[in-house]
Design a protein around this motif. Sequence first.
Motif, PDB file in Angstrom:
ATOM      1  N   UNK A   1     -10.560 -23.380 -22.954  1.00 60.36           N
ATOM      2  CA  UNK A   1     -10.243 -24.735 -22.503  1.00 60.36           C
ATOM      3  C   UNK A   1     -11.501 -25.497 -22.131  1.00 60.36           C
ATOM      4  N   UNK A   2     -12.448 -24.820 -21.489  1.00 63.22           N
ATOM      5  CA  UNK A   2     -13.724 -25.462 -21.158  1.00 63.22           C
ATOM      6  C   UNK A   2     -14.481 -25.846 -22.424  1.00 63.22           C
ATOM      7  N   UNK A   3     -14.508 -24.959 -23.415  1.00 61.52           N
ATOM      8  CA  UNK A   3     -15.184 -25.275 -24.674  1.00 61.52           C
ATOM      9  C   UNK A   3     -14.535 -26.484 -25.355  1.00 61.52           C
ATOM     10  N   UNK A   4     -13.228 -26.544 -25.347  1.00 58.39           N
ATOM     11  CA  UNK A   4     -12.539 -27.690 -25.933  1.00 58.39           C
ATOM     12  C   UNK A   4     -12.837 -28.983 -25.209  1.00 58.39           C
ATOM     13  N   UNK A   5     -12.939 -28.910 -23.899  1.00 53.85           N
ATOM     14  CA  UNK A   5     -13.250 -30.109 -23.119  1.00 53.85           C
ATOM     15  C   UNK A   5     -14.684 -30.561 -23.368  1.00 53.85           C
ATOM     16  N   UNK A   6     -15.597 -29.603 -23.491  1.00 49.04           N
ATOM     17  CA  UNK A   6     -16.987 -29.966 -23.804  1.00 49.04           C
ATOM     18  C   UNK A   6     -17.062 -30.583 -25.199  1.00 49.04           C
ATOM     19  N   UNK A   7     -16.308 -30.020 -26.141  1.00 49.53           N
ATOM     20  CA  UNK A   7     -16.275 -30.593 -27.484  1.00 49.53           C
ATOM     21  C   UNK A   7     -15.734 -32.010 -27.489  1.00 49.53           C
ATOM     22  N   UNK A   8     -14.725 -32.255 -26.682  1.00 50.87           N
ATOM     23  CA  UNK A   8     -14.164 -33.602 -26.589  1.00 50.87           C
ATOM     24  C   UNK A   8     -15.195 -34.584 -26.048  1.00 50.87           C
ATOM     25  N   UNK A   9     -15.990 -34.162 -25.102  1.00 47.33           N
ATOM     26  CA  UNK A   9     -16.974 -35.056 -24.489  1.00 47.33           C
ATOM     27  C   UNK A   9     -18.235 -35.209 -25.330  1.00 47.33           C
ATOM     28  N   UNK A  10     -18.628 -34.182 -26.071  1.00 48.28           N
ATOM     29  CA  UNK A  10     -19.937 -34.188 -26.718  1.00 48.28           C
ATOM     30  C   UNK A  10     -19.925 -34.552 -28.197  1.00 48.28           C
TER      31      UNK A  10
ATOM     32  N   UNK B   1     -10.692 -32.491 -33.570  1.00 47.45           N
ATOM     33  CA  UNK B   1     -10.717 -31.112 -34.062  1.00 47.45           C
ATOM     34  C   UNK B   1     -11.024 -30.095 -32.958  1.00 47.45           C
ATOM     35  N   UNK B   2     -12.042 -30.355 -32.164  1.00 51.04           N
ATOM     36  CA  UNK B   2     -12.467 -29.387 -31.157  1.00 51.04           C
ATOM     37  C   UNK B   2     -11.399 -29.071 -30.126  1.00 51.04           C
ATOM     38  N   UNK B   3     -10.886 -30.061 -29.444  1.00 51.07           N
ATOM     39  CA  UNK B   3      -9.865 -29.756 -28.433  1.00 51.07           C
ATOM     40  C   UNK B   3      -8.563 -29.230 -29.012  1.00 51.07           C
ATOM     41  N   UNK B   4      -8.227 -29.643 -30.226  1.00 49.54           N
ATOM     42  CA  UNK B   4      -6.979 -29.155 -30.805  1.00 49.54           C
ATOM     43  C   UNK B   4      -7.008 -27.643 -30.976  1.00 49.54           C
TER      44      UNK B   4
ATOM     45  N   UNK C   1      -5.769 -25.569 -27.356  1.00 50.06           N
ATOM     46  CA  UNK C   1      -4.465 -24.979 -27.629  1.00 50.06           C
ATOM     47  C   UNK C   1      -4.516 -23.468 -27.454  1.00 50.06           C
ATOM     48  N   UNK C   2      -5.544 -22.843 -27.965  1.00 48.55           N
ATOM     49  CA  UNK C   2      -5.685 -21.397 -27.801  1.00 48.55           C
ATOM     50  C   UNK C   2      -5.893 -21.024 -26.332  1.00 48.55           C
ATOM     51  N   UNK C   3      -6.686 -21.809 -25.617  1.00 45.73           N
ATOM     52  CA  UNK C   3      -6.932 -21.525 -24.208  1.00 45.73           C
ATOM     53  C   UNK C   3      -5.689 -21.667 -23.356  1.00 45.73           C
ATOM     54  N   UNK C   4      -4.986 -22.752 -23.522  1.00 50.46           N
ATOM     55  CA  UNK C   4      -3.772 -22.952 -22.729  1.00 50.46           C
ATOM     56  C   UNK C   4      -2.708 -21.933 -23.132  1.00 50.46           C
ATOM     57  N   UNK C   5      -2.620 -21.628 -24.421  1.00 56.26           N
ATOM     58  CA  UNK C   5      -1.673 -20.616 -24.872  1.00 56.26           C
ATOM     59  C   UNK C   5      -1.971 -19.256 -24.277  1.00 56.26           C
ATOM     60  N   UNK C   6      -3.241 -18.913 -24.178  1.00 55.99           N
ATOM     61  CA  UNK C   6      -3.621 -17.634 -23.579  1.00 55.99           C
ATOM     62  C   UNK C   6      -3.254 -17.589 -22.102  1.00 55.99           C
ATOM     63  N   UNK C   7      -3.463 -18.687 -21.405  1.00 56.44           N
ATOM     64  CA  UNK C   7      -3.103 -18.708 -19.984  1.00 56.44           C
ATOM     65  C   UNK C   7      -1.588 -18.660 -19.784  1.00 56.44           C
TER      66      UNK C   7
END
Length: 98
Positions: free
Chosen positions: A20-29, A38-41, A45-51
């Motif tokens: 989720x952190x990687x996706x958020x960084x991708x969204x910002x950068x 593409x990045x956050x999708x 999704x994988x991060x939230x699904x894992x949690x």
Amino acid sequence: MSIWVECLISFLILVGASFTLLGSIGLARLPDFFMRVHGPTKTTTLGVGTMVVASAIYFSVTGDGISLREIIATVFLFITAPVSAHLLTKAALHVAGK
């Protein structure tokens, strides 16, 4: 609850938080709209699904049986996130073509 189940749940939460952190960084950068979609999708999704899977394991172990709410939420997440990203991208392509 055994120590192995606690370690598994902790591991899944850490992996999910990392994705989720990687996706958020991708969204910002990332520089343009299509890369930002593409990045956050993928990662979020994988991060939230894992949690949510970690939550399902926790409530299944501590509750009466298998926790279906978390499983349904996971299935719904894995179905709707790619579809919504696809529709956003199609709309952006349509607007860019005009």
